[in-house]
Design an enzyme around this catalytic site. Structure first.
Site, mmCIF file in Angstrom:
data_model
loop_
_atom_site.group_PDB
_atom_site.id
_atom_site.type_symbol
_atom_site.label_atom_id
_atom_site.label_comp_id
_atom_site.label_asym_id
_atom_site.label_seq_id
_atom_site.Cartn_x
_atom_site.Cartn_y
_atom_site.Cartn_z
ATOM 1 C CB CYS A 20 -0.984 -0.056 1.163
ATOM 2 S SG CYS A 20 -2.453 0.925 0.831
ATOM 3 C CG HIS A 60 -3.096 -3.089 4.127
ATOM 4 N ND1 HIS A 60 -2.100 -2.448 4.829
ATOM 5 C CD2 HIS A 60 -3.768 -2.131 3.464
ATOM 6 C CE1 HIS A 60 -2.164 -1.145 4.605
ATOM 7 N NE2 HIS A 60 -3.170 -0.924 3.778
ATOM 8 C CD GLU A 68 -0.185 -5.156 6.251
ATOM 9 O OE1 GLU A 68 -0.096 -5.835 5.207
ATOM 10 O OE2 GLU A 68 -0.484 -3.954 6.245
HETATM 11 N N1 GLN Z 1 -3.677 6.447 1.171
HETATM 12 C C1 GLN Z 1 -2.315 6.152 1.585
HETATM 13 C C2 GLN Z 1 -1.307 6.897 0.699
HETATM 14 O O1 GLN Z 1 -1.663 7.354 -0.375
HETATM 15 C C3 GLN Z 1 -2.036 4.667 1.544
HETATM 16 C C4 GLN Z 1 -2.998 3.945 2.466
HETATM 17 C C5 GLN Z 1 -2.464 2.673 3.027
HETATM 18 O O2 GLN Z 1 -1.273 2.426 3.095
HETATM 19 N N2 GLN Z 1 -3.381 1.858 3.504
HETATM 20 O O3 GLN Z 1 -0.188 7.020 1.092
#
Ligand code: GLN
Length: 190
Positions: free
Chosen positions: A77, A172, A174
């Site tokens: 992410c 994610h 994890e």
């Molecule tokens: N919205 C976050 C970003 O753009 C990422 C969100 C996340 O890691 N769950 O950095």
């Protein structure tokens, strides 16, 4: 084998616990010297702008780039955004993976979602679906150079890519009890 988890911001503890549950030596990384001797590094989800700014403040940008030229790094992410070459806005990026990302591509926090995906390259991936959790997630809007698409959604939006030992996932792994993605990364790091 020892795997580090970058612990500047975000859900690093969850990754650390998954590694421990797999019996892998795991190390919290906050400073450049803590990269020494690691076989791989996980960059967690969180807020990519914050992770980038803290990495600059802690003089980690150069050491992380150097690490990623030789060793395995997996960004989940926000970590995937931080690994990319292009986030379509001005923020510190490692520029390691030849991917362009679109931040918050699925909308706001309330648009976060979970979906079962078929992931053939995971163990039993053809039979046992992988439950993927997307929290204000990015999509990988373009893959170029040496990077390859690893996984897309039924509508074709790319949510995982790989470039040698570098791995990026929009979701994610994890946050579920399914450790198959961590196992996949450990094979890259080995
Ligand atoms: N919205 C976050 C970003 O753009 C990422 C969100 C996340 O890691 N769950 O950095």
């Amino acid at each position: 084998m020892e795997i580090g988890v970058l612990a500047l911001q975000g859900d690093f503890i969850e990754h650390y616990k998954v590694l421990q549950s797999l019996g892998v030596a795991a190390r919290i990384v906050k400073l450049p010297a803590q990269l020494e001797g690691l076989d791989g590094l996980i960059i967690p989800g969180g807020e990519s702008t914050t992770i980038g700014k803290l990495a600059v403040a802690y003089d980690l940008m150069g050491p992380l780039r150097e690490f990623g030229r030789q060793k395995a790094i997996w960004g989940t992410c926000a970590g995937a955004i931080f690994l990319s070459k292009d986030a379509q806005r001005d923020q510190p990026l490692l520029n390691l993976m030849e991917i362009e990302v679109e931040r918050n591509a699925f909308g706001r926090q309330v648009d976060s979602f979970e979906i079962d995906l078929s992931v053939p390259f995971l163990e039993d991936g053809g039979d046992v679906p992988y439950h993927a959790v997307f929290i204000r997630a990015p999509i990988i809007s373009r893959v170029f150079g040496q990077a390859e698409v690893l996984l897309d959604l039924p509508d074709g939006r790319i949510v995982a890519a790989q470039q040698g030992k570098l791995l990026a996932t929009s979701f994610h792994p994890e946050l579920t009890s399914d450790a198959r993605f961590h196992q996949y990364f450990l094979e890259l790091a080995a």
